[in-house]
Motif scaffolding. Structure first.
Motif, short mmCIF file in Angstrom:
data_model
loop_
_atom_site.label_atom_id
_atom_site.label_comp_id
_atom_site.label_asym_id
_atom_site.label_seq_id
_atom_site.Cartn_x
_atom_site.Cartn_y
_atom_site.Cartn_z
N ILE A 124 -37.06 12.72 -22.46
CA ILE A 124 -37.44 11.77 -21.28
C ILE A 124 -36.10 11.69 -20.65
CG2 ILE A 124 -37.47 9.45 -20.49
CD1 ILE A 124 -39.75 8.90 -22.43
N ARG A 125 -35.00 11.83 -21.44
CA ARG A 125 -33.37 11.91 -20.78
C ARG A 125 -33.34 13.23 -20.31
NH1 ARG A 125 -29.92 14.62 -20.88
NH2 ARG A 125 -29.57 14.97 -23.24
N SER A 126 -33.69 14.22 -20.98
CA SER A 126 -33.26 15.48 -20.31
C SER A 126 -34.13 16.08 -19.27
CB SER A 126 -33.31 16.79 -21.64
OG SER A 126 -34.81 16.72 -22.01
N ASP A 127 -35.42 15.50 -19.15
CA ASP A 127 -36.43 15.56 -18.09
C ASP A 127 -35.85 14.79 -16.84
OD1 ASP A 127 -37.72 17.54 -19.33
OD2 ASP A 127 -39.70 15.99 -19.77
N SER A 128 -35.23 13.69 -17.06
CA SER A 128 -34.82 12.80 -16.01
C SER A 128 -33.82 13.68 -15.25
CB SER A 128 -34.35 11.53 -16.50
OG SER A 128 -35.28 10.70 -17.18
N ASP A 129 -32.88 14.25 -16.19
CA ASP A 129 -31.55 14.77 -15.67
C ASP A 129 -31.95 16.10 -15.04
OD1 ASP A 129 -30.06 12.84 -16.83
OD2 ASP A 129 -29.13 14.01 -18.42
N SER A 130 -32.98 16.64 -15.35
CA SER A 130 -33.34 18.14 -14.67
C SER A 130 -34.24 17.98 -13.54
CB SER A 130 -33.86 19.07 -15.81
OG SER A 130 -34.78 18.65 -16.59
N GLU A 135 -41.25 -2.36 -21.95
CA GLU A 135 -40.22 -2.18 -22.90
C GLU A 135 -39.74 -0.70 -22.88
OE1 GLU A 135 -39.59 -4.72 -26.71
OE2 GLU A 135 -39.98 -2.63 -27.40
N ASN A 136 -38.67 -0.50 -22.24
CA ASN A 136 -38.18 0.83 -22.33
C ASN A 136 -37.10 1.18 -23.43
OD1 ASN A 136 -37.82 3.61 -21.33
ND2 ASN A 136 -36.12 3.11 -20.18
N MET A 137 -36.96 2.15 -23.84
CA MET A 137 -36.09 2.67 -25.03
C MET A 137 -36.49 1.98 -26.31
SD MET A 137 -32.61 3.14 -23.08
CE MET A 137 -32.21 3.44 -21.18
N SER A 138 -37.77 1.85 -26.58
CA SER A 138 -38.11 1.09 -27.74
C SER A 138 -38.67 1.97 -28.98
CB SER A 138 -39.49 0.68 -27.12
OG SER A 138 -40.38 0.13 -28.02
N GLY A 194 -28.97 0.17 -15.81
CA GLY A 194 -29.04 1.08 -17.31
C GLY A 194 -30.30 0.79 -18.02
N VAL A 195 -31.11 0.26 -17.69
CA VAL A 195 -32.38 -0.12 -18.65
C VAL A 195 -33.49 0.94 -18.60
CG1 VAL A 195 -31.95 -2.59 -19.26
CG2 VAL A 195 -33.66 -1.73 -17.21
N GLY A 196 -33.36 1.90 -17.58
CA GLY A 196 -34.36 2.83 -17.17
C GLY A 196 -35.24 2.50 -16.15
N LYS A 197 -35.01 1.47 -15.21
CA LYS A 197 -35.67 1.15 -14.10
C LYS A 197 -36.12 2.50 -13.40
CE LYS A 197 -33.21 -0.66 -11.21
NZ LYS A 197 -33.08 0.18 -10.46
N SER A 198 -35.24 3.13 -13.02
CA SER A 198 -35.59 4.20 -12.18
C SER A 198 -36.40 5.41 -12.84
CB SER A 198 -34.17 5.02 -11.59
OG SER A 198 -33.45 4.09 -10.87
N THR A 199 -36.19 5.61 -14.15
CA THR A 199 -36.82 6.46 -14.75
C THR A 199 -38.48 6.14 -15.08
OG1 THR A 199 -34.80 6.74 -16.12
CG2 THR A 199 -37.01 7.42 -17.26
N PRO A 236 -33.08 -2.37 -6.47
CA PRO A 236 -31.51 -2.75 -6.90
C PRO A 236 -31.46 -3.24 -8.41
CG PRO A 236 -31.68 -3.23 -4.72
CD PRO A 236 -33.00 -3.03 -4.97
N PRO A 237 -30.77 -2.76 -9.37
CA PRO A 237 -30.64 -3.84 -10.49
C PRO A 237 -30.01 -5.05 -10.19
CG PRO A 237 -28.91 -2.07 -10.46
CD PRO A 237 -30.02 -1.78 -9.55
N GLY A 238 -30.42 -6.20 -11.01
CA GLY A 238 -30.10 -7.42 -10.96
C GLY A 238 -31.00 -8.44 -10.18
N1 LIG Z 1 -37.21 6.10 -22.45
C1 LIG Z 1 -35.91 6.61 -22.37
N2 LIG Z 1 -35.59 7.81 -23.28
C2 LIG Z 1 -34.13 8.48 -23.28
N3 LIG Z 1 -33.58 8.07 -22.19
C3 LIG Z 1 -33.93 7.17 -21.23
C4 LIG Z 1 -35.16 6.47 -21.17
N4 LIG Z 1 -35.28 5.80 -20.30
C5 LIG Z 1 -34.18 5.98 -19.47
N5 LIG Z 1 -33.13 6.83 -19.93
C6 LIG Z 1 -32.17 7.44 -19.62
O1 LIG Z 1 -31.06 6.27 -19.54
C7 LIG Z 1 -30.22 6.63 -18.31
C8 LIG Z 1 -30.52 5.36 -17.27
O2 LIG Z 1 -31.90 5.35 -16.94
P1 LIG Z 1 -32.00 4.98 -15.37
O3 LIG Z 1 -31.33 5.53 -14.44
O4 LIG Z 1 -33.57 5.05 -15.21
O5 LIG Z 1 -31.68 3.37 -15.43
P2 LIG Z 1 -31.83 2.30 -14.22
O6 LIG Z 1 -32.03 0.99 -15.01
O7 LIG Z 1 -32.40 2.63 -13.21
O8 LIG Z 1 -30.09 2.25 -14.31
P3 LIG Z 1 -29.52 1.51 -12.78
O9 LIG Z 1 -30.03 0.42 -12.26
O10 LIG Z 1 -28.10 1.63 -13.22
O11 LIG Z 1 -29.74 2.50 -11.58
C9 LIG Z 1 -30.50 7.88 -17.68
O12 LIG Z 1 -29.64 8.87 -18.03
C10 LIG Z 1 -32.11 8.14 -18.28
O13 LIG Z 1 -32.44 9.47 -18.51
#
Ligand SMILES: Nc1ncnc2c1ncn2[C@@H]1O[C@H](COP(=O)(O)OP(=O)(O)OP(=O)(O)O)[C@@H](O)[C@H]1O
Length: 349
Positions: free
Chosen positions: A318-324, A275-278, A119-124, A223-225
């Protein structure tokens, strides 16, 4: 004066770093006069494109020059107007990097993107980094190895399953990259029940059986972890470097430290921490707040002796572009560019 001429005027104020080094103290040539800029266009939507030749410059100098050009163009044409394509005789720019072949035929380099926790945004980060690298002219693949929650199909807007041609899996071709995900093998919403050694073997087989063609770099969304699956995957795929993504709060950083240690155990170089979500900039009032703390990953990187690659803001876009399924736009495009340039240099692309 037409916009294009005003942009040219602004570019003429940018000094060519090579000329400045050759003629210290003298009036150095600007980048227009020295011929570094070509293909200047102003598109109907107001976007500005140009090609910047960075031959003969060190990577860090090229990155600085690119930033200067971006600022000069944006000053005249408006924020975020500049779209700069770098060209270089790769030999000259990457001369300081160490060449090394990946273990998978046709793929020059592998980068693992990992996180200590979900959930820290690794895939993003993986998706945006892959797109940013492709925009620099590299042939890029993205492997979604996140068996627990494959999100790359959503992030890239991929629909449907991966096709088989002969015995080779066909990656999706989207946003200028090739992508393959566990999510393209199963029905959406169906849990994958592979565990332990089975999961890592299946993932390795998936990479090897995929028809990637020739790639400069394959980005692996791990994979996370830091469990057995992650460890085995790192051992078997032998990435050229790993990037660890963390949010700034202490709990995430403790897990990020574990991820760095895991790569150390299997001899994979850690390219650095992101550092994500900073910091969150309120779109209404412009106030910047720090819901997850501030600067934690940079301090952690310094403490463990790993490079700090940069920070990505917490941004609604970033969040909405990820979802779409639209990576590489807006804030993300700007934030990931310097990180992609640095990563490319570190792994010798
Ligand atoms: N910088 C950012 N700003 C806003 N939203 C973000 C940002 N980075 C990630 N997100 C949002 O946070 C959520 C989790 O992101 P993501 O799936 O990339 O995390 P992850 O670390 O890959 O999760 P997991 O390991 O559980 O798959 C998503 O809804 C994504 O859109």
């Amino acid at each position: 004066m037409p916009l294009k001429d005003r942009i040219a005027e602004a570019l003429a104020t940018v000094i060519d770093p090579a000329a400045a080094a050759d003629m210290p103290g003298a009036e150095a040539a600007n980048i227009l006069a020295s011929g570094r800029v070509s293909g200047l266009v102003v598109r109907p939507d107001g976007g500005v494109g140009l090609v910047l030749a960075v031959d003969g410059l060190e990577r860090s100098t090229a990155e600085r020059l690119q930033a200067e050009v971006e600022v000069a163009v944006n000053r005249v044409a408006g924020p975020k107007a500049a779209r700069i394509i770098l060209t270089a005789d790769r030999g000259s720019v990457a001369a300081d990097a160490k060449p090394q072949a990946s273990t998978i035929p046709g793929i020059r380099k592998l980068i693992a993107v990992a996180s200590g926790k979900g959930g820290v945004g690794k895939s993003t980060v993986s998706a945006n980094l892959a797109v940013a690298l492709a925009r620099q002219g590299f042939a890029v693949g993205l492997l979604d190895a996140d068996i627990y929650g494959p999100s790359v199909p959503t992030l890239l807007g991929i629909e449907g399953r991966a096709q088989l041609e002969g015995n080779r899996l066909q990656p999706a071709q989207v946003h200028g990259i090739k992508a393959l995900s566990m999510g393209m093998m199963t029905d959406p919403g169906k849990a994958i029940i592979w565990r332990g050694p089975m999961a890592s073997s299946a993932l390795v087989q998936m990479v090897e059986q995929c028809d990637w063609g020739v790639l400069d770099v394959l980005v692996i969304d791990m994979p996370p972890g830091t469990g057995d699956v992650q460890l085995t995957l790192a051992q078997k795929l032998k990435p050229d470097g790993a990037i660890v993504v963390s949010t700034p709060q202490d709990l995430a950083l403790i897990d990020a430290r574990r991820a760095v240690a895991m790569f150390g155990e299997v001899g994979v170089e850690v390219l650095g921490l992101i550092e994500n979500m900073s910091g969150y900039c309120c779109p209404e009032c412009g106030h910047v707040s720090h819901p997850f703390g501030q600067g934690g990953a940079e301090a952690e990187a310094a403490a463990i002796g790993a490079p700090f690659l940069g920070r990505i803001p917490l941004d609604i876009g970033i969040r909405s572009d990820s979802d779409s399924g639209q990576p590489g736009r807006g804030v993300a495009a700007h934030a990931f560019l310097p990180i992609a340039l640095r990563v490319a240099r570190e792994i010798g692309l």
